[in-house]
Design an enzyme around this catalytic site. Sequence first.
Site, short mmCIF file in Angstrom:
data_model
loop_
_atom_site.label_atom_id
_atom_site.label_comp_id
_atom_site.label_asym_id
_atom_site.label_seq_id
_atom_site.Cartn_x
_atom_site.Cartn_y
_atom_site.Cartn_z
N CYS A 130 -19.07 -30.93 94.77
CA CYS A 130 -17.89 -31.23 95.59
C CYS A 130 -18.02 -30.58 96.97
CB CYS A 130 -16.63 -30.73 94.89
SG CYS A 130 -15.15 -30.93 95.89
N CYS A 133 -14.76 -28.96 98.36
CA CYS A 133 -14.40 -27.69 97.71
C CYS A 133 -15.31 -26.57 98.20
CB CYS A 133 -14.58 -27.77 96.19
SG CYS A 133 -13.99 -29.28 95.44
N ASP A 134 -16.63 -26.82 98.25
CA ASP A 134 -17.59 -25.73 98.46
C ASP A 134 -18.28 -25.74 99.82
OD1 ASP A 134 -17.06 -24.84 95.87
OD2 ASP A 134 -18.49 -26.24 95.02
#
Length: 301
Positions: A130, A133-134
């Site tokens: 993701c 997200c990261d």
Amino acid sequence: MYDLVIIGGGPAGLTAGIYAQRSRLNTVLIEKGGVGGQIALSDVIENYPGFPSISGSGLMEKFEEHARGLGLEIKFDEVINITLDGKAKVIKTPEGELRAKAVIVATGAKPRRLGVPGEKELTGKGVSYCATCDGPFFRQRPVMVVGGGDTAVKEAIYLSKIASKVYIVHRRDKFRAEKMHQEKAEATPNIEFLSSHVLKEIKAENNVVARAVVQDLKSSAVKEVNVDGVFIFVGINPTTDFVEAEKDEGGFIKTNQKMETSIPGVFAAGDCRTSPLLQVATAVGDAAIASYMAEQYVENY
Ligand code: NAP
């Protein structure tokens, strides 16, 4: 007994909920995690009509607001299985059982793992599925993206705004991704394509990702590339284990044009069903049909 139980709170599930509420079906939507599905993790959506550019989470907040505004009941629970008791569907969760006349499965799909050495051990330590997200952890650091579909190319473009360099490793010369995405990636100076290459191994230093071992499939040459992050986007697996309906070889639920599965009264919509295109727009269309057909089924129950 509910008229309709919808399983999954992504674009398909929420759309089915909107239609079901408008049809006055006594409905509950069951969602395992957070409402919004995988698309809520997407940085930007540019092909959902009416919204030239919107974040995935922003679009899903609108879907949820719409569904809740119509009074849709949303329960947070996990469905373990669906069994049949005569014509009634029994939906089992850790919290107990629900009974329904009809069910719409809209459970979507999850990222597929590549299965190379280092991937499992280094997930969360530089290996990710993701980018939104990261990605922010890799500011001004080099990263690698694996895959040649829409997700890989789109997420590489997103990562190029954060990372110092993005390598896209794809096993073929041709990409599945939409041409517009591909052209944008090609025109991005800090994206380098490693086409006809495969990722063989992810290596760590101090227990975090430090290098990726890639092989050129044309020359068979193997080299190590210094990267701090490896983002894997090699397709998706449907979340369908709990349903006994007929599935294709990838585990996607087979339906006809009416979104009917092999079990009468059980419908499927969105990414969890066999479809040539997995988009928010197609999930919405599937769900509208599934909900309409569920209403007909309940009327004749
Ligand atoms: P996808 O279209 O199935 O692409 C998966 C990619 O991973 C392919 O390029 C495939 O290579 C590669 N791959 C698969 N297994 C591999 C392996 N073992 N080793 C190396 N490479 C491997 O998956 P996706 O990109 O996640 O997209 C899923 C669906 O969502 C698609 O329908 C897509 O159009 C849609 N989507 C749309 C958007 C949008 O903005 N329109 C954004 C994201 C996703 P090959 O090409 O060689 O098979």
